[in-house]
Design an enzyme around this catalytic site. Structure first.
Site, PDB file in Angstrom:
ATOM      1  N   ASP A 128      35.566  43.381  29.271  1.00  0.00           N
ATOM      2  CA  ASP A 128      36.156  42.485  28.105  1.00  0.00           C
ATOM      3  C   ASP A 128      35.343  42.937  26.936  1.00  0.00           C
ATOM      4  OD1 ASP A 128      38.020  41.506  30.121  1.00  0.00           O
ATOM      5  OD2 ASP A 128      37.654  39.286  29.444  1.00  0.00           O
ATOM      6  N   LYS A 162      44.153  41.708  32.421  1.00  0.00           N
ATOM      7  CA  LYS A 162      44.350  40.433  32.946  1.00  0.00           C
ATOM      8  C   LYS A 162      44.699  39.260  31.824  1.00  0.00           C
ATOM      9  CE  LYS A 162      39.192  39.699  32.398  1.00  0.00           C
ATOM     10  NZ  LYS A 162      39.620  38.634  31.197  1.00  0.00           N
ATOM     11  N   CYS A 207      34.112  35.514  31.609  1.00  0.00           N
ATOM     12  CA  CYS A 207      34.799  36.378  32.454  1.00  0.00           C
ATOM     13  C   CYS A 207      33.720  37.200  33.252  1.00  0.00           C
ATOM     14  CB  CYS A 207      35.700  37.333  31.784  1.00  0.00           C
ATOM     15  SG  CYS A 207      36.921  36.543  30.856  1.00  0.00           S
TER      16      CYS A 207
END
Ligand code: VGL
Ligand code: ZN
Length: 207
Positions: free
Chosen positions: A13, A111, A156
């Site tokens: 990310d 995701k 994450c």
């Protein structure tokens, strides 16, 4: 250390919305970019993850009447932190940081694309049951070791690392190639939980 064909770098990310100026800016989030780019050169194989929410996603505070970002809500799958709108599919905030090396990645895994459920982990959505397919991908290709970097350490990255370990992968988190959100002590808690689970916490210079 020579690059091995059984290990893979997973860059989590590193997107504009998690960098300063972004919708869910992680303090110093952009500082991971040069570290991750350098690290990438030491791996024969790399995966990028991309947080990728439809507009109106259920993890957004704006989807819950009267609720503010960073409060929590009870969802059918458990307690969920409510976030500012971020990483909306196709938006500039969802794009990778412009200086992140992207072209050499074997795979980009998205995701959080289901409206009703968030996904911190690159392996399982937040019900902790719905798979993203990443475990199968890694096993099919014969990887036994994952090394993780990116954003955010305590969400994450930590969820992904803990799942990787549970799934039986040797797992390292490169702590100085990550930055955390640190919501009510979540950064320290995540580092402790990862260490207790057998996730190796290392520094980029030692890899
Ligand atoms: C993340 C909160 C919401 C992360 C993603 O990448 O750590 N955190 N969505
Ligand atoms: Zn998100």
């Amino acid at each position: 250390m020579a690059a091995r064909d059984t290990e893979i770098l997973i860059v989590v990310d590193v997107q504009n919305d998690f960098c300063p100026g972004g919708a869910l800016a992680v303090p110093e989030g952009d500082a991971v970019v040069p570290v991750v780019n350098r690290l990438a050169g030491r791996f024969a194989h790399r995966i990028l993850t991309q947080d990728w929410h439809p507009a109106g996603h259920s993890s957004f505070a704006t989807s819950h009447d009267g609720r503010a970002p960073f409060e929590t809500a009870e969802m059918p799958y458990g307690t969920q932190v409510l976030w500012p709108d971020h990483c909306v599919q196709g938006s500039a905030g969802a794009a990778f940081h412009p200086d992140l090396q992207v072209d050499g990645a074997d795979l980009i895994i998205r995701k959080g694309f289901r409206s009703a459920i968030d996904s911190y982990s690159a392996f399982f959505e937040n019900d902790r049951k719905t798979p993203t397919g990443l475990a199968g991908y890694l096993r099919d290709r014969g990887f036994d070791t994952v090394v993780m970097a990116g954003l955010a350490t305590d969400f994450c990255v930590a969820y992904s690392a803990l799942d990787a370990r549970r799934l039986g992968f040797a797992t390292t988190v490169v702590v100085d190639a990550c930055r955390g959100i640190d919501l009510n002590g979540s950064l320290d808690a995540a580092l402790k939980e990862m260490a207790a689970a057998g996730v190796a916490l290392s520094q980029a210079a030692t890899l």
